[in-house]
Design an enzyme around this catalytic site. Structure first.
Site, PDB file in Angstrom:
ATOM      1  N   TYR A   1     -23.004 -18.283 -14.979  1.00  0.00           N
ATOM      2  CA  TYR A   1     -21.701 -17.648 -15.181  1.00  0.00           C
ATOM      3  C   TYR A   1     -20.873 -18.434 -16.197  1.00  0.00           C
ATOM      4  CZ  TYR A   1     -17.567 -14.924 -13.928  1.00  0.00           C
ATOM      5  OH  TYR A   1     -16.481 -14.083 -13.975  1.00  0.00           O
TER       6      TYR A   1
ATOM      7  N   PRO B   1     -21.139  -4.953 -18.447  1.00  0.00           N
ATOM      8  CA  PRO B   1     -19.994  -5.872 -18.440  1.00  0.00           C
ATOM      9  C   PRO B   1     -19.933  -6.809 -17.234  1.00  0.00           C
ATOM     10  CG  PRO B   1     -19.287  -3.654 -17.880  1.00  0.00           C
ATOM     11  CD  PRO B   1     -20.723  -3.552 -18.292  1.00  0.00           C
TER      12      PRO B   1
ATOM     13  N   TYR C   1     -14.634  -9.952  -8.041  1.00  0.00           N
ATOM     14  CA  TYR C   1     -15.611  -8.855  -8.028  1.00  0.00           C
ATOM     15  C   TYR C   1     -15.743  -8.378  -6.585  1.00  0.00           C
ATOM     16  CZ  TYR C   1     -17.157 -10.872 -12.538  1.00  0.00           C
ATOM     17  OH  TYR C   1     -17.218 -11.364 -13.814  1.00  0.00           O
TER      18      TYR C   1
ATOM     19  N   LYS D   1     -20.490 -11.096 -20.401  1.00  0.00           N
ATOM     20  CA  LYS D   1     -21.270 -11.894 -21.349  1.00  0.00           C
ATOM     21  C   LYS D   1     -21.226 -11.377 -22.788  1.00  0.00           C
ATOM     22  CE  LYS D   1     -22.818 -15.051 -18.602  1.00  0.00           C
ATOM     23  NZ  LYS D   1     -21.983 -16.260 -18.605  1.00  0.00           N
TER      24      LYS D   1
ATOM     25  N   HIS E   1      -9.437 -21.222 -15.506  1.00  0.00           N
ATOM     26  CA  HIS E   1      -9.762 -21.083 -14.083  1.00  0.00           C
ATOM     27  C   HIS E   1     -11.076 -21.785 -13.757  1.00  0.00           C
ATOM     28  CE1 HIS E   1     -12.728 -17.842 -14.780  1.00  0.00           C
ATOM     29  NE2 HIS E   1     -11.913 -17.456 -15.725  1.00  0.00           N
TER      30      HIS E   1
END
Ligand code: APR
Ligand code: PHB
Length: 389
Positions: A384, A292, A200, A296, A72
């Site tokens: 990220y 979480p 998220y 990572k 993705h």
């Protein structure tokens, strides 16, 4: 028994280390406290950074990941009452990401170690580390009523947060940093087609996250209270709460179904330094825990193993200890970067008890700034996708 590297723990860190060492002609033995079935039952995160993907491919572990994983271009943040925001890793970094579960990676690692005749001792009880500051360290354990001793050159402590390795380091040479958060994550797995994006959600009712494992396996989380119990959350209540925290169009396209797994985990940040004591080297959760948010944990275990394998290969093959000497500092630089990013994303996306209206405005403005500024968006995307090794 004798080996070059005694590895404590058969999680992703220990197994990957043993695999890479083997590819470089270095012998190791892995000691695991649990049964293999238990290790494979654990459900953990599943978002791979670009560096993790590249490393797994490079060491011959990319085949199933490339077949079954879901590549993705970034993940979304859906904020109550605001337009959706994409953490656009492709646009800002050009690097790939992948949804592929830690459970699958662990299966791939066991398969690779088995195929190579690797030695993994499961149900190894009472593992103890000895003479770590001498040139002849050794490890003892119990199995089937027998005491076994393994002499080695180095010990790798890959035994997670509750392992025996970190407590083997005297307290006066170790500094620890600890931060708890006043909530947990309630996670479920369901055999339903996942929502197409990792998303998220920030909502006044609390955080929620839609994630994925495979075309018929979905992973969902909601923020819950620290003292909540699984029994407080039958599936109907979970789904009602989850859907209430998503934007209406997202809620309308989520396919709900019975959970096949449900668990609650508290959130915390923890770092121990240095990650070395004599001939003991810590890697993965044994040395650090991140919340979480941002996924990572696994990626940090992989980057630690990248640095540690390089160091052990140099030391064992060429007698050059330079990378061993710099291991802790090098690994910790990356650990602190991920610790900060996970903390920041946790602060941004959760509801905190007793928050003041001012604090709420600060959070909202952080989000608006991400939308408004290419620089802010690029900064988040860069972290990220994972900082380079
Ligand atoms: N002796 C032998 N083995 C032990 C001991 C012990 N005393 N204590 C713990 N172990 C084993 C655990 O049973 C586990 O299988 O060490 C292993 C550690 O594995 P993980 O906890 O998966 O840690 P790590 O390999 O560092 O991987 C980090 O896992 O927890 C997630 O979010 C984390 O994704 C990250 C990843
Ligand atoms: C997961 O898929 O389990 C997951 C995804 C993203 C996160 C954490 C966990 O930030």
């Amino acid at each position: 028994m004798r080996t070059q590297v005694a590895i404590i723990g058969a999680g992703p860190a220990g197994l990957l280390l043993s695999h890479i060492l083997h590819r470089n002609g270095i012998d190791s033995v892995v000691l695991e406290r649990q049964t293999r079935a238990h290790v494979l039952e654990r459900i953990r995160a599943g978002v791979l950074e670009a560096g993790t993907i590249a490393l797994l491919r490079e060491v011959g572990l990319g085949e199933r990941m490339d077949r079954e994983g879901h590549p993705h271009d970034g993940s979304w943040i859906a904020w109550e009452g605001r337009p959706r925001f994409l953490i656009d890793t492709r646009k800002y970094t050009g690097k790939p990401m992948m949804a592929y579960g830690q459970t699958a990676i662990t299966e791939d690692l066991f398969a690779a170690r088995d195929a190579a005749g690797g030695k993994i001792v499961d149900e190894a009880a009472d593992v103890r580390l000895h003479e770590l500051t001498s040139s002849k360290p050794y490890v003892t354990y119990e199995k089937g009523g027998e005491q076994v001793r393994i002499d080695c050159d180095y010990v790798a402590g890959c035994d997670g947060y509750h392992g025996v390795s970190r407590p083997s380091i005297p307290l006066d040479v170790m500094k620890t940093y600890d931060k708890g958060y006043p909530f947990g994550w309630l996670g479920i797995m369901s055999e339903t087609p996942p929502y197409p994006d990792i998303c998220y959600c920030y909502h006044s009712r609390g955080f929620a996250l839609a994630s994925q494992r495979s075309p018929m396996l979905s992973r969902y989380y909601i923020q819950c209270d620290l003292d909540d119990k699984i029994d407080d959350w039958p599936d109907e209540r979970f789904w009602a709460e989850f859907l209430a925290r998503c934007p209406p169009d997202m809620a309308g396209s989520i396919v709900t179904g019975p959970s096949i797994e449900k668990s609650i985990a508290p959130l915390r940040s923890f770092v121990a330094e240095p990650m070395r004591y004599g001939r003991l080297f810590l890697a993965g959760d044994a040395a650090h825990i991140v919340p979480p948010t941002g996924a990572k944990g696994l990626n940090l275990a992989v980057s630690d193993v990248f640095y540690l394998s390089r160091a052990l290969i140099e030391a064992c093959r060429k007698g050059n200890p330079a990378y061993l000497d710099s291991y802790s500092d090098t690994a910790l630089r990356r650990v602190w970067g991920a610790a900060r990013m996970s903390w920041w994303l946790t602060m941004l996306l959760h509801r905190f008890p007793n928050e003041t209206p001012f604090e709420e405005q600060m959070r909202l403005n952080q989000f608006d700034y991400l939308h408004a500024s290419e620089h802010a968006a690029a900064t988040l995307a860069e972290q990220y996708v994972g900082l380079p090794y």
